[in-house]
Scaffold this active site. Structure first.
Site, PDB file in Angstrom:
ATOM      1  CB  THR A 277      -3.903   5.637   7.835  1.00 30.25           C
ATOM      2  OG1 THR A 277      -4.085   4.493   6.994  1.00 30.25           O
ATOM      3  CG2 THR A 277      -4.290   5.254   9.244  1.00 30.25           C
ATOM      4  N   GLY A 278      -6.509   5.723   6.022  1.00 29.29           N
ATOM      5  CA  GLY A 278      -7.900   5.313   5.807  1.00 29.29           C
ATOM      6  C   GLY A 278      -8.476   5.932   4.548  1.00 29.29           C
TER       7      GLY A 278
ATOM      8  CB  SER B  62      -0.897  -0.003   1.232  1.00 30.61           C
ATOM      9  OG  SER B  62      -0.118  -0.367   2.351  1.00 30.61           O
TER      10      SER B  62
ATOM     11  CB  THR C  24      -1.613   5.181   4.123  1.00 27.25           C
ATOM     12  OG1 THR C  24      -2.240   5.056   2.867  1.00 27.25           O
ATOM     13  CG2 THR C  24      -0.881   6.508   4.181  1.00 27.25           C
TER      14      THR C  24
ATOM     15  CB  THR D 205      -0.398   6.300   0.489  1.00 34.23           C
ATOM     16  OG1 THR D 205      -1.328   5.241   0.394  1.00 34.23           O
ATOM     17  CG2 THR D 205      -0.912   7.476  -0.320  1.00 34.23           C
TER      18      THR D 205
ATOM     19  NE  ARG E 100      -8.808   8.146  -3.808  1.00 31.21           N
ATOM     20  CZ  ARG E 100      -8.130   7.873  -2.703  1.00 31.21           C
ATOM     21  NH1 ARG E 100      -6.865   7.524  -2.757  1.00 31.21           N
ATOM     22  NH2 ARG E 100      -8.715   7.938  -1.527  1.00 31.21           N
TER      23      ARG E 100
HETATM   24  C1  SD4 Z   1      -5.851   7.383   0.501  1.00 27.67           C
HETATM   25  N1  SD4 Z   1      -5.518   7.619   2.849  1.00 27.67           N
HETATM   26  O1  SD4 Z   1      -5.312   7.384  -0.584  1.00 27.67           O
HETATM   27  C2  SD4 Z   1      -5.083   6.907   1.688  1.00 27.67           C
HETATM   28  C3  SD4 Z   1      -5.234   5.436   1.794  1.00 27.67           C
HETATM   29  C4  SD4 Z   1      -4.850   4.909   3.118  1.00 27.67           C
HETATM   30  O2  SD4 Z   1      -4.482   3.371   4.600  1.00 27.67           O
HETATM   31  O3  SD4 Z   1      -4.566   5.587   4.046  1.00 27.67           O
HETATM   32  N2  SD4 Z   1      -4.836   3.703   3.355  1.00 27.67           N
HETATM   33  O4  SD4 Z   1      -7.033   7.706   0.664  1.00 27.67           O
END
Ligand code: SD4
Length: 335
Positions: free
Chosen positions: A244-245, A89, A193, A211, A221
């Site tokens: 993160t997320g 990731s 991430t 990330t 995106r």
């Molecule tokens: C995103 N925040 O591209 C990142 C993805 C992520 O843990 O954090 N994954 O939206």
């Protein structure tokens, strides 16, 4: 030995002195809080998201021990994840978008509001270091796409094919199973991430995030990770926060900036991340309710070395280097 009368006179004077000092030199609430507990200052502190945070913290601590700053620690710390193809990731080996292209996003920020960011990088495996070059060698903050790859090449970063055989295999499997009902938002496939924050012995605070974004995202995106204020924010007088997320949810709330603002107003970092997650939940409720995998999490540190970490849902983990120990911990969750 001082007599009772002298003692009373001295205490009275001290009291008057304190009143005068209070009247003519007001302390801000944060200064009061700092003065009260300044004995509890703990430095250095390194905090990083997910399992790959363990190696990042190890590296960050090594950098600090060799005389590096908090900024060096976060840059070299998160590069351990960028370089590791098993971390699918982040960086080299990251899972691709719906078209099979890997695109990387990263940002970095120091204690003096210097910031650099890159997004949609497709040919360089260390976007965090490219972001640092943007910060230190240009008057810009954010460079994206072809321009970011061109800038990276100009700065001497080797061109790399970021798609590993393993990531390609996973993409082909996803394509086979993909349905018209996919919403591209479920972080089920990867939620790792790395956001990393460091507070060095001298009290300098810095952060970095890197990330490959959400797996199978729409080509082009970009999430919250490279956006200063969303995926990361640092204020040298207050502290730092990173996320993160599902990036869309963090962008809608300027999440990391909000955490830092709550800390500026005197909140403990743990309370600050909790309040920010409440905001994330309120603003993004219609998406969160529909998706049991919808995760958002924040980490934070203030200048005393107090930390905060929390996930919207159960399952968020982070690595914390503090008081000489590097630990991998489960964070509490809001819902
Ligand atoms: C995103 N925040 O591209 C990142 C993805 C992520 O843990 O954090 N994954 O939206």
């Amino acid at each position: 030995m001082i007599g009772r009368r002298e003692f009373l006179r001295n205490s009275l004077l001290a009291g008057v002195g304190a009143i005068i000092a209070k009247k003519f030199k007001p302390l801000w609430p944060s200064e009061v809080a700092f003065a009260k507990s300044s004995k509890q200052v703990s430095r250095p502190v390194l905090i990083s998201t997910w399992r790959q945070g363990i190696a990042a913290n190890e590296m960050g601590f090594k950098v600090l021990s060799e005389g590096g700053t908090a900024l060096d620690a976060v840059e070299l710390g998160v590069r351990t994840a960028e370089d590791d193809p098993k971390v699918m990731s982040v960086g080299y080996g990251g899972l691709p978008d719906e078209c099979g292209h890997v695109s990387l996003d990263a940002c970095i920020m120091d204690w003096n509001f210097n910031a650099g960011a890159v997004a949609f990088v497709q040919k360089c495996k260390n976007p965090v270091s490219v972001a640092r070059k943007v910060m230190e060698l240009t008057k810009h903050v954010f460079i994206v796409g072809e321009g970011a790859d061109r800038f990276a090449k100009l700065m001497g970063f080797p061109e790399v094919d970021l798609l590993t055989d393993e990531a390609r295999k996973r993409w082909l499997e996803w394509k086979r199973k993909a349905s018209p009902n996919d919403n591209w938002l479920s972080p089920e496939e990867n939620h790792d991430t790395i956001a990393m924050l460091a507070l060095d012995k001298e009290g300098r605070v810095a952060g970095a995030v890197t990330t490959s974004g959400l797996a199978w995202k729409i080509h082009g995106r970009v999430g919250d990770s490279p956006i200063i204020g969303a995926g990361l924010y640092v204020d040298g007088e207050v502290g730092a926060a990173g996320s993160t997320g599902v990036g869309e949810a963090v962008i809608r709330t300027c999440g990391s900036f909000l955490v830092v603002e709550y800390m500026r107003n005197g909140m403990h970092p743990q309370k600050a991340v909790e309040e920010t997650l409440k905001r994330v939940l309120k603003v993004n409720k219609k998406w969160i309710d529909k998706d049991p995998n919808f995760q958002v999490a924040f980490i934070a540190v203030n200048l005393k070395g107090e930390i905060g970490a929390m996930g919207l849902r159960k399952g968020f983990q982070y690595a914390l280097y503090k008081d000489g120990k590097n630990q991998f911990l489960d964070a509490p969750n809001l819902i």
